[in-house]
Design an enzyme around this catalytic site. Structure first.
Site, PDB file in Angstrom:
ATOM      1  N   GLU A 282      23.696  47.499   4.665  1.00  0.00           N
ATOM      2  CA  GLU A 282      22.851  47.308   3.481  1.00  0.00           C
ATOM      3  C   GLU A 282      21.378  47.280   3.904  1.00  0.00           C
ATOM      4  O   GLU A 282      21.007  46.500   4.778  1.00  0.00           O
ATOM      5  CB  GLU A 282      23.239  45.991   2.798  1.00  0.00           C
ATOM      6  CG  GLU A 282      24.643  46.059   2.213  1.00  0.00           C
ATOM      7  CD  GLU A 282      25.316  44.695   2.077  1.00  0.00           C
ATOM      8  OE1 GLU A 282      24.607  43.676   2.110  1.00  0.00           O
ATOM      9  OE2 GLU A 282      26.560  44.670   1.954  1.00  0.00           O
TER      10      GLU A 282
ATOM     11  N   ILE B  24      29.958  37.992   5.131  1.00  0.00           N
ATOM     12  CA  ILE B  24      30.844  38.832   5.945  1.00  0.00           C
ATOM     13  C   ILE B  24      32.268  38.826   5.376  1.00  0.00           C
ATOM     14  O   ILE B  24      33.078  39.704   5.668  1.00  0.00           O
ATOM     15  CB  ILE B  24      30.850  38.343   7.420  1.00  0.00           C
ATOM     16  CG1 ILE B  24      31.339  39.455   8.352  1.00  0.00           C
ATOM     17  CG2 ILE B  24      31.656  37.057   7.601  1.00  0.00           C
ATOM     18  CD1 ILE B  24      31.110  39.168   9.831  1.00  0.00           C
TER      19      ILE B  24
ATOM     20  N   GLN C 242      24.450  42.080   6.634  1.00  0.00           N
ATOM     21  CA  GLN C 242      23.108  41.557   6.412  1.00  0.00           C
ATOM     22  C   GLN C 242      22.993  40.051   6.677  1.00  0.00           C
ATOM     23  O   GLN C 242      22.024  39.588   7.251  1.00  0.00           O
ATOM     24  CB  GLN C 242      22.709  41.872   4.971  1.00  0.00           C
ATOM     25  CG  GLN C 242      21.258  41.808   4.690  1.00  0.00           C
ATOM     26  CD  GLN C 242      20.944  42.519   3.377  1.00  0.00           C
ATOM     27  OE1 GLN C 242      21.284  42.017   2.296  1.00  0.00           O
ATOM     28  NE2 GLN C 242      20.324  43.677   3.463  1.00  0.00           N
ATOM     29  N   PHE C 243      23.981  39.311   6.211  1.00  0.00           N
ATOM     30  CA  PHE C 243      24.026  37.866   6.445  1.00  0.00           C
ATOM     31  C   PHE C 243      25.468  37.479   6.771  1.00  0.00           C
ATOM     32  O   PHE C 243      26.387  37.903   6.059  1.00  0.00           O
ATOM     33  CB  PHE C 243      23.600  37.089   5.189  1.00  0.00           C
ATOM     34  CG  PHE C 243      22.145  37.246   4.846  1.00  0.00           C
ATOM     35  CD1 PHE C 243      21.180  36.415   5.413  1.00  0.00           C
ATOM     36  CD2 PHE C 243      21.733  38.218   3.944  1.00  0.00           C
ATOM     37  CE1 PHE C 243      19.845  36.565   5.087  1.00  0.00           C
ATOM     38  CE2 PHE C 243      20.391  38.376   3.622  1.00  0.00           C
ATOM     39  CZ  PHE C 243      19.441  37.549   4.191  1.00  0.00           C
TER      40      PHE C 243
ATOM     41  N   HIS D 248      22.538  31.153   3.280  1.00  0.00           N
ATOM     42  CA  HIS D 248      21.774  31.957   4.238  1.00  0.00           C
ATOM     43  C   HIS D 248      21.657  31.210   5.556  1.00  0.00           C
ATOM     44  O   HIS D 248      20.715  31.433   6.308  1.00  0.00           O
ATOM     45  CB  HIS D 248      20.374  32.291   3.696  1.00  0.00           C
ATOM     46  CG  HIS D 248      20.398  33.161   2.480  1.00  0.00           C
ATOM     47  ND1 HIS D 248      20.586  32.662   1.215  1.00  0.00           N
ATOM     48  CD2 HIS D 248      20.308  34.503   2.344  1.00  0.00           C
ATOM     49  CE1 HIS D 248      20.580  33.666   0.348  1.00  0.00           C
ATOM     50  NE2 HIS D 248      20.416  34.790   1.002  1.00  0.00           N
TER      51      HIS D 248
ATOM     52  N   PRO E 130      33.964  39.532   2.559  1.00  0.00           N
ATOM     53  CA  PRO E 130      34.702  40.672   1.972  1.00  0.00           C
ATOM     54  C   PRO E 130      35.254  41.633   3.031  1.00  0.00           C
ATOM     55  O   PRO E 130      36.184  42.376   2.767  1.00  0.00           O
ATOM     56  CB  PRO E 130      33.641  41.376   1.105  1.00  0.00           C
ATOM     57  CG  PRO E 130      32.619  40.334   0.826  1.00  0.00           C
ATOM     58  CD  PRO E 130      32.596  39.443   2.035  1.00  0.00           C
TER      59      PRO E 130
ATOM     60  N   GLU F 289      30.824  44.895   1.850  1.00  0.00           N
ATOM     61  CA  GLU F 289      30.975  44.632   3.286  1.00  0.00           C
ATOM     62  C   GLU F 289      32.252  45.238   3.860  1.00  0.00           C
ATOM     63  O   GLU F 289      32.263  45.707   5.005  1.00  0.00           O
ATOM     64  CB  GLU F 289      30.906  43.128   3.554  1.00  0.00           C
ATOM     65  CG  GLU F 289      29.508  42.519   3.412  1.00  0.00           C
ATOM     66  CD  GLU F 289      29.005  42.401   1.975  1.00  0.00           C
ATOM     67  OE1 GLU F 289      29.834  42.509   1.039  1.00  0.00           O
ATOM     68  OE2 GLU F 289      27.791  42.192   1.771  1.00  0.00           O
TER      69      GLU F 289
END
Ligand SMILES: Cc1ncc(C[n+]2csc(CCOP(=O)(O)OP(=O)(O)O)c2C)c(N)n1
Ligand SMILES: [Mg+2]
Length: 741
Positions: free
Chosen positions: A426, A498, A493-494, A541, A500, A471
């Protein structure tokens, strides 16, 4: 393709006519061959059922009712040329492509010589390297995104044929690749499996990228006991997918081999011509219940089952052959007998086959060819010195770079060196709307943390591109590409998002090699931004959770704490032959701590080698990631204020981890703290602490102590965040207590 000894019937001029007559392109001989394979497939199921009842095999799931669409697919496609991601009901397809009855029965008995898995997987989990039939697993639907990745790899090689070249010194030495300019990737699934999100994620990418892939939905109207209308709104998947752009669609009676062949041929022609993907929806039946563990009479009335029986593909083709005068009853009976004999012979041989050796159980968890722990991956930094000054000014030291800088330059260097590397995720591209870049209207993004900045501009959108916000899509496609020999270095991305991709990460990526008995491998790199200490990162996050992944055999897990290690370990991750989860702490990306000069394009750090950040005498602290700088500050304070010295060990890689360094240090100081950022209970440090207690008990002068986050979530307000995550003071307190214990 199995051949048949029986000749088409007749000897008059009418015979010549009949011989020439074809059925949607199928010759009479092909129809006979097709019948032979379908009957063989059914008899293999029948034999396995018998063997299961005799407790000579341990599981059975049949391809009964799906034989015609399978044979049609096998006729329309080319083994060892096209690529195949079949599912468990595709026995007839695999037989048509060239798998033998003995090979199938070797898997049923779990023999060492089972070519699909060496006795590691259930029957009907196809995988035949020589035929390009890729190792299959049990989760329904995981094959679909992988097939999309496989199709994309074929396209990539066609556009970048130099990427197929063999190279030494890294994974490519052990990964031969081949492609065909008009190859097709086949993937099949059941009607129930169209409910999985990964199916839709795969449809999206195949459609968007016009991937050369053929989806075949074998719709038997049931997923175990759940009927199709519960899965699929309106009860018909064709209707739901009809508006996907770029697709060719077929909906066909999949028990009719002639109609199925016509549909499959049209679909294959469309995909081969590179017009886009195809979708074949085949209506089939499931006469043998879901598996031998299921009795469909519990949920399907006799009347419904009878209605299906009318469509049995084998009876149907038998009647067709007789009606068309291709074979008569006697010839069919003779053929049936021949096949039954063949099944008997294969069964006898399979039952005599040796089982896998007990000590083979841990073979092929990782690459047997290239060990990332070895000294091959140990190189020294080559510092690029500034030009020698002529004016007598003192020489300037090379500039210290951040972890973000050195990860970015490592990616660039490796992409220059290895054309098989592709990067997606992404927001990783500089800009998907390339014209903006070309017109120099914008600078480009290159990742939310800018780690991939400039890569698309240098290496083209073919090699660096944005994925959809999905993901599983990222990891699933990476698995398929890596299976074909590409080196996807993808980004999540984060870490918080993760999940999914968890099915692909837990059941696929690290298992490809083991479950196929080294027949296939998928050494992809998954880069993930992880961790907290962000001030305002809050719950979603700031997550850690590395122990969830170190618990997975087959997956290397890396967690650097400084710029130099990040560069060296990422290069090892890319060049090695195992799948790697590369965890990058967000807080460390641009930290002053741990900056380093650019170490050159070949700097590597082997896995499983900890770094002793500082030596000490009174207590050992074992940690990694963002706790390293915090523990270092605490240790310095402890030294200053109390004259006690800490030996600080940065693990750098979590699987494998450096037990030698841990044990040497504990033997020296006799006191140890395992510190980690994740919540305390069941965290990564729990395993290290347990092993120390187990193997180094005699060397300990104090209990093994853990310092970690509270067993809660990371709160938004700084006061909450500070209270939750382990701080310098927490570390200091524990160090002092333990040193004075
Ligand atoms: C992800 C996942 N969930 C559940 C299962 C258990 N399971 C195995 S097969 C199956 C039904 C599949 O139905 P369908 O896709 O229609 O294929 P069919 O067996 O009917 O050919 C289920 C629920 C599984 N293997 N994987
Ligand atoms: Mg079904």
């Amino acid at each position: 393709m199995a051949t048949v000894k029986t000749e088409p019937k007749g000897s008059s001029t009418a015979l010549a006519d009949r011989k020439e007559k074809t059925y949607e392109g199928l010759t009479q001989q092909q129809l006979i061959d097709g019948y032979r394979t379908m009957y063989l497939s059914r008899k293999l199921d029948d034999r396995e059922i018998l063997l299961k009842r005799q407790q000579k095999i341990f599981f059975q799931i049949s391809g009964a009712g799906h034989e015609a669409i399978g044979v049609a697919g096998g006729f329309a496609l080319k083994p060892a040329y096209d690529w195949f991601y079949p599912y468990y009901r595709d026995r007839a397809l695999c037989l048509t492509l060239g798998a033998t009855p003995l090979e199938m029965l070797l898997q049923a008995v779990g023999a060492a010589d089972d070519p699909s898995s060496g006795g590691r997987q259930m029957p009907s989990h196809w995988g035949y390297r020589r035929l390009n039939i890729v190792t299959q697993s049990s989760p329904t639907g995981t094959q679909i995104l992988q097939a999309v990745g496989c199709a994309e790899a074929g396209l990539y090689y066609a556009r970048q044929p130099q990427a197929t070249r063999k190279a030494t010194g890294d994974y490519r030495q052990f990964k031969d690749v081949s492609f065909q300019p008009d190859e097709v990737t086949y993937v099949s699934l059941g009607d129930g499996t169209t409910s999985e999100g990964e199916f839709w994620e795969a449809m999206n990418s195949a459609s968007n990228r016009k991937s050369p892939i053929m989806f075949v939905v074998e719709d038997n109207e049931y997923a175990i006991s759940v009927p199709v209308e519960v899965q699929t709104p309106g009860g018909n998947i064709s209707r739901l997918v009809a508006n996907y752009p770029n697709f060719h669609f077929e909906e066909v009676e999949g028990t009719d081999v002639v109609a199925s062949y016509a549909a499959m041929s049209r679909a294959v022609a469309y995909v081969r011509a590179r017009k886009g993907p195809a979708f074949v929806h085949a209506h089939v039946i499931r006469p043998y219940s879901h598996s031998l563990s299921d009795d469909e009479r519990l949920y399907r009335p006799e009347q419904e089952r009878q209605r299906d029986a009318q469509r049995d593909p084998i009876t149907r083709l038998k009647m067709f052959l007789v009606r068309e005068g291709i074979l008569d009853e006697n010839e069919i009976n003779r053929l049936d007998k021949e096949i039954e004999h063949e099944v008997q012979e294969a069964t006898d041989r399979a039952l005599d086959a040796a089982p896998p050796a007990k000590d083979s159980a841990t073979k092929f968890v990782y690459s047997p060819d290239l060990d990332p722990i070895s000294s091959v991956f140990e190189t020294q930094p080559v510092l690029v010195q500034a030009p020698v000054p002529t004016d007598g000014e003192p020489k300037k030291a090379p500039a210290a770079k951040t972890m973000a800088d050195l990860i970015n330059s490592c990616l660039k260097d490796e992409m220059r060196r290895d054309e098989r590397i592709v990067i997606f995720g992404e927001d990783v591209a500089d800009c998907s709307r390339e014209q903006y870049l070309q017109q120099k209207l914008i600078k480009g993004k290159g990742g939310v943390f800018k780690l991939t900045s400039g890569l698309q501009c240098e290496f083209s959108s073919d090699r660096v591109f944005n994925s959809p916000l999905a993901e599983a899509n990222i990891v699933g496609r990476a698995v398929g590409m890596a299976t074909r020999g590409l080196k996807p270095v993808v980004e999540i991305q984060f870490f918080d998002y993760i999940w999914p991709a968890m099915m692909q990460l837990r059941d696929e990526l690290p298992l490809i090699r083991w479950r196929s008995n080294n027949g296939f491998s998928a050494p992809a790199v998954i880069r993930v931004a992880i961790g907290g200490y962000l001030t305002g990162g809050a719950i979603y996050h700031s997550q850690c959770g590395e122990s969830i992944f170190t618990h997975i055999p087959g997956l290397r897990v890396v967690f650097p704490s400084n710029a130099l290690d990040a560069a060296g370990l990422l290069r090892t991750a890319i060049r090695c032959d195992d799948p790697v989860l590369f965890l990058e702490h967000k807080r460390l990306y641009r930290e002053t701590f741990g900056r380093a000069p650019y170490p050159g394009p070949d700097y590597m750090v082997p896995f499983g080698k900890a770094r002793v950040v500082q030596t000490g005498h009174h207590v050992t602290v074992i940690t990694y990631g963002a706790v390293v700088p915090r523990a270092l500050q605490a240790a310095q304070k402890l030294q200053r204020e109390h004259g006690l010295s800490v030996e600080l060990v940065d693990l750098r890689t979590l699987n494998p981890y450096d037990w030698q360094t841990i044990s040497a240090s504990v033997r020296k100081t006799n006191r140890v703290i395992v510190a980690y950022e994740d919540s305390l209970s069941w965290g990564y440090g729990a395993e290290i602490a347990a092993r120390i207690a187990d193997e180094l008990f005699e060397d300990l002068d104090a209990p093994v102590r853990r310092v970690a986050a509270k067993d809660t979530f990371v709160g938004y307000h700084p006061q909450l965040e500070n209270a939750i995550l382990p701080q310098i003071d927490d570390l200091l307190r524990a160090m002092k207590e333990l040193a004075q214990y």
